[in-house]
Design a protein around this motif. Sequence first.
Motif, PDB file in Angstrom:
ATOM      1  N   GLU A   1       0.762  -1.175  -0.044  1.00  0.00           N
ATOM      2  CA  GLU A   1       0.030  -0.008  -0.015  1.00  0.00           C
ATOM      3  C   GLU A   1       0.976   1.322   0.185  1.00  0.00           C
ATOM      4  O   GLU A   1       1.774   1.347   0.845  1.00  0.00           O
TER       5      GLU A   1
ATOM      6  N   ASN B   1       0.070   5.272  -0.806  1.00  0.00           N
ATOM      7  CA  ASN B   1      -1.248   6.168  -0.878  1.00  0.00           C
ATOM      8  C   ASN B   1      -0.655   7.288  -2.154  1.00  0.00           C
ATOM      9  O   ASN B   1      -1.675   8.095  -2.701  1.00  0.00           O
TER      10      ASN B   1
ATOM     11  N   ALA C   1      -3.167   6.554 -10.157  1.00  0.00           N
ATOM     12  CA  ALA C   1      -4.145   5.891 -10.505  1.00  0.00           C
ATOM     13  C   ALA C   1      -3.727   5.124 -12.008  1.00  0.00           C
ATOM     14  O   ALA C   1      -2.932   5.798 -12.940  1.00  0.00           O
TER      15      ALA C   1
ATOM     16  N   THR D   1      -3.967   1.737  -7.550  1.00  0.00           N
ATOM     17  CA  THR D   1      -4.935   2.948  -7.275  1.00  0.00           C
ATOM     18  C   THR D   1      -5.694   2.976  -8.550  1.00  0.00           C
ATOM     19  O   THR D   1      -5.444   3.096  -9.801  1.00  0.00           O
TER      20      THR D   1
ATOM     21  N   SER E   1     -11.650   7.483  -5.871  1.00  0.00           N
ATOM     22  CA  SER E   1     -10.618   6.740  -6.234  1.00  0.00           C
ATOM     23  C   SER E   1     -10.506   5.711  -5.261  1.00  0.00           C
ATOM     24  O   SER E   1     -10.990   6.005  -3.883  1.00  0.00           O
TER      25      SER E   1
ATOM     26  N   ARG F   1      -8.403   1.631  -4.167  1.00  0.00           N
ATOM     27  CA  ARG F   1      -7.483   0.526  -4.259  1.00  0.00           C
ATOM     28  C   ARG F   1      -7.902  -0.623  -4.668  1.00  0.00           C
ATOM     29  O   ARG F   1      -8.945  -1.056  -3.998  1.00  0.00           O
TER      30      ARG F   1
END
Length: 374
Positions: A242, A244, A248, A358, A371, A373
Amino acid sequence: FKIEYMKNTEGFWRKFGNRDVSVYGKTTSQYTRDYRIPIERSDDPNVFYTIKVTRLTAASSTSGKGKVFELNFSQIEQVDAKVNHFPGTALVHFNVKTTDQVSSLPELYGIYKLLKIKIPSNYDPETRTYTGTWDGTFKFAWTDNPAWCLYDLITNTTYGVNAYYPVTPDKWDFYEAGQYCDEMVGSGNYDQYGNEIKEPRYTFNYIITDSQPGPQMLNYIAGVFNGILYEDSSGAVRLAYEDNEKQAVHIFNPTNILEGGFTYNFTDPSTRYNDYTVSFVNPDLDWNTDRRRVTTPYGDESIEEWGRIPYDYNAIGCIKESEAIRKTRFKLITSIKETMTVNFSTNRSMMGVNLFDTILICDPDMNWSQSGRI
């Protein structure tokens, strides 16, 4: 008394120290004395030694000066002085003189850098820097980067997964994750000049003592840096984590999903933990377990709205307070802010989207885009 020994191939006795042995003193209990006899090394299994002890002072049944009541040959031990090799084992050698205060083998504690594992050839584990472009080759060195510890546990043919069945991990995934773990971030602590002290995002200092199934143990370690292992369509083991800040990779809207559209679910309010207690190993407490309570950010507001929802979190392999708090804040924010999931079906042309990528959702029925994940 005298100590004598004889080699079976010689046929005559040798006196230990070329002299008789004398012991002086007074004791009311059993007294033991050790003697070490150096002998010539022989690799012939048919060569052996005979040892005998002869008392020269006559035994006495009455008390008085110079009296010896009993003399026993207690035991014999063979000490092999050759150099031994123990591959794959960390050894510590020390000598302890037995005294009244040391009557048994003492417990040994220390701070160690243990396994040297495979790391990228362009990586300096001391400065946590990567030089130039990696050519895909490795070298051996010590590191506490969790991504490379995980890679070693997969690929090692002695104790890793590859010792039992072949696994081919994508080393470039681990290279990216290793750089992510080594990125210097703020620790929340400041030096005397008011500058925030930087430290690597994630580290891993842990001794595996309990047996667990392979996949469970691997994902257990991957969880240290919010990662997960999975197998792609080609059979290769991939690593995702992960982040952030990832851009995308795809937009999904009604034109590229199947019938049924987007369906939404929300997490159970009882799982939106807002009061975390993190446990970690603190070197300042003699390497014992320490704990910190974490409720910020957003936790205090959530407590006012939903009440206190506690959760105990164990930061595995963590030995820094700042890192333990940083990890816990990540989980706290995830629990409170990531409360909605969306489900939809699409065609196989979207198989290029991987775990933790993303994506963007455009849903006209909700009148907004979002948006998230995978």
